[in-house]
Design a protein around this motif. Structure first.
Motif, short mmCIF file in Angstrom:
data_model
loop_
_atom_site.label_atom_id
_atom_site.label_comp_id
_atom_site.label_asym_id
_atom_site.label_seq_id
_atom_site.Cartn_x
_atom_site.Cartn_y
_atom_site.Cartn_z
N ARG A 17 0.74 -1.39 0.09
CA ARG A 17 -0.08 0.00 -0.20
C ARG A 17 0.82 1.12 0.05
N VAL A 18 2.02 1.18 0.90
CA VAL A 18 2.83 2.59 0.97
C VAL A 18 3.30 2.86 -0.31
N LEU A 19 4.01 1.51 -0.91
CA LEU A 19 4.80 1.85 -2.06
C LEU A 19 3.97 2.26 -3.22
N SER A 20 2.62 1.34 -3.41
CA SER A 20 1.83 1.93 -4.54
C SER A 20 1.59 3.45 -4.32
N ALA A 21 1.30 4.03 -3.08
CA ALA A 21 0.85 5.34 -3.09
C ALA A 21 1.96 6.24 -3.12
N HIS A 22 3.12 5.88 -2.59
CA HIS A 22 4.49 6.76 -2.71
C HIS A 22 5.37 6.75 -3.70
N LEU A 23 5.69 5.45 -4.32
CA LEU A 23 6.77 5.27 -5.25
C LEU A 23 6.44 6.23 -6.39
N PRO A 24 5.15 6.25 -7.23
CA PRO A 24 4.96 7.16 -8.35
C PRO A 24 5.34 8.36 -8.09
N THR A 25 5.50 8.99 -6.91
CA THR A 25 5.88 10.49 -6.63
C THR A 25 7.07 10.63 -6.82
N LEU A 26 7.99 9.80 -6.46
CA LEU A 26 9.24 9.55 -6.55
C LEU A 26 9.85 9.28 -7.92
N ARG A 27 9.04 8.46 -8.70
CA ARG A 27 9.61 7.96 -10.07
C ARG A 27 10.37 8.79 -10.74
N GLY A 43 4.25 -11.11 3.98
CA GLY A 43 5.34 -11.47 4.97
C GLY A 43 6.45 -12.42 4.37
N PHE A 44 5.92 -13.17 3.44
CA PHE A 44 6.90 -14.48 3.01
C PHE A 44 6.74 -14.60 1.53
N GLY A 45 8.00 -13.97 0.81
CA GLY A 45 8.02 -14.40 -0.74
C GLY A 45 7.17 -13.44 -1.51
N LEU A 46 7.07 -13.87 -2.87
CA LEU A 46 6.64 -13.05 -3.68
C LEU A 46 5.37 -13.63 -4.57
N HIS A 47 4.31 -13.28 -4.65
CA HIS A 47 3.43 -14.14 -5.96
C HIS A 47 3.11 -13.09 -6.94
N ARG A 48 2.26 -13.57 -7.72
CA ARG A 48 2.05 -12.59 -9.05
C ARG A 48 1.61 -11.55 -8.68
N GLU A 49 0.34 -11.38 -7.93
CA GLU A 49 -0.27 -10.05 -7.48
C GLU A 49 0.63 -9.21 -6.72
N ALA A 50 1.72 -9.63 -6.02
CA ALA A 50 2.68 -8.57 -5.29
C ALA A 50 3.58 -8.11 -6.25
N ALA A 51 4.15 -9.17 -7.22
CA ALA A 51 4.97 -8.65 -8.06
C ALA A 51 4.48 -7.56 -9.17
N GLU A 52 3.19 -7.70 -9.56
CA GLU A 52 2.63 -6.76 -10.53
C GLU A 52 2.39 -5.55 -9.50
N ALA A 53 1.99 -5.45 -8.60
CA ALA A 53 1.97 -4.36 -7.71
C ALA A 53 2.99 -3.40 -7.69
N ILE A 54 4.03 -4.25 -7.38
CA ILE A 54 5.59 -3.43 -7.00
C ILE A 54 6.12 -2.96 -8.40
N LEU A 55 5.64 -3.66 -9.80
CA LEU A 55 5.95 -3.38 -10.89
C LEU A 55 5.04 -1.93 -11.37
N LYS A 56 4.00 -1.97 -11.32
CA LYS A 56 3.04 -1.01 -11.44
C LYS A 56 3.38 0.24 -10.69
N ALA A 57 3.97 -0.03 -9.52
CA ALA A 57 4.20 1.20 -8.56
C ALA A 57 5.32 1.95 -9.15
N GLY A 58 6.15 1.28 -9.96
CA GLY A 58 7.38 2.20 -10.91
C GLY A 58 8.74 1.25 -10.53
N ALA A 59 8.73 0.03 -10.06
CA ALA A 59 9.95 -0.61 -9.88
C ALA A 59 10.53 -1.00 -11.33
N ASP A 60 11.66 -0.77 -11.42
CA ASP A 60 12.39 -1.45 -12.68
C ASP A 60 12.95 -3.16 -12.39
N CYS A 61 13.20 -3.25 -11.29
CA CYS A 61 13.70 -4.50 -11.03
C CYS A 61 13.54 -4.91 -9.49
#
Ligand SMILES: [Fe+2]
Ligand SMILES: [Fe+2]
Length: 258
Positions: A17-27, A43-61
């Motif tokens: 939530r905090v990543l999706s709200a704040h990272l786009p302002t830093l991008r 809290g444990f690992g990564l699944h598709r939904e989480a990976a997509e949320a992180i990428l959508k927030a602006g992560a390159d990697c």
């Protein structure tokens, strides 16, 4: 010159939530953004939904860690290299391990290689991270190298950073979820911080609701951990890189309003 933002371990839904709200302002301020996602799925690992949320927030990697294999989803994501820019731990013994322990990105005409490596002190057995990096760094085509050092012990983290000093642009620690105040550039030009801190719920014990961890310590029996609620924070490190070395490093922290 590359301006790189590294964001520490995203923990569960509050972290997303905090990543999706704040990272786009830093991008717009960065050429490249690396996010450690090893706790993004409950809290444990990564699944598709989480990976997509992180990428959508602006992560390159997205880098991982000791919880890399917790969700079955991650195997499919690792094989889809073009769509999911994941970097899993480099120093694993099985040569058939899916995914990549390092990846080179073309960023504005420059090369940036992101590595994820696991420590061995107070952690499960893996291959020697010092030797794994020595071998990787024999490659002539890596450009500037950014290391996400996923480890428990401050001593091991410092030792690896000093071992790599001058050969990589940055060694930034993850896994302990608490940002350290030792932010610096080592004599050879490598930016170093023992731990970037995490991205997750503030009123927690490294992300978990305090109740279960306290019971675990009180009773010496296992208790089911839950992701804590309430406001979340985002912790990271900003590194400016030129010619394979760091020009500057500073800590970054953002806390949601309660
Ligand atoms: Fe973590
Ligand atoms: Fe971890």
């Amino acid at each position: 010159m590359l301006r790189v933002l590294f964001v520490g371990d995203v923990y569960g839904q509050p972290g997303r939530r905090v990543l999706s709200a704040h990272l786009p302002t830093l991008r717009p301020d960065f050429d490249f953004i690396i996010v450690n996602g090893e706790n993004a799925a409950g809290g444990f690992g990564l699944h598709r939904e989480a990976a997509e949320a992180i990428l959508k927030a602006g992560a390159d990697c997205i880098t991982l860690g000791n919880h890399a294999w917790h969700h079955k989803d991650v195997y499919a994501l690792m094989l889809d290299e073009a769509l999911y820019p994941l970097v899993r731990p480099l120093n694993v013994s099985d040569p058939g391990t899916p995914g990549m322990g390092w990846r080179t990105f073309e960023v504005g005409g420059e090369r940036l290689t992101v590595v994820n490596v696991l420590g061995r002190v107070f952690m499960e057995a893996v291959a020697n991270p010092f030797l794994a990096l020595d071998e990787l760094l024999l490659r002539p085509d890596l450009g500037s190298v950014f290391v996400d050092l996923h480890a428990e012990a401050t001593s091991e983290k410092a030792a690896l950073a000093w071992h790599l000093d001058g050969r990589v642009a940055a060694v930034i620690g993850t896994h302990t979820h608490v940002p350290t105040a030792d932010t610096r550039i080592l004599p050879g030009g490598t930016a170093f911080q023992t731990d970037a801190g995490f991205t997750g719920p503030t009123n927690s014990i490294i992300g978990a609701d305090p109740a279960a961890p306290i019971q675990k310590f009180l009773t010496e029996r296992p208790h089911r951990f839950a992701v804590a609620g309430g406001p979340a924070e985002l912790n990271g490190v900003i590194v400016q890189i030129e010619g394979g070395k760091a020009l500057s490093i500073e800590r970054y922290r953002y806390v949601e309003e309660a």
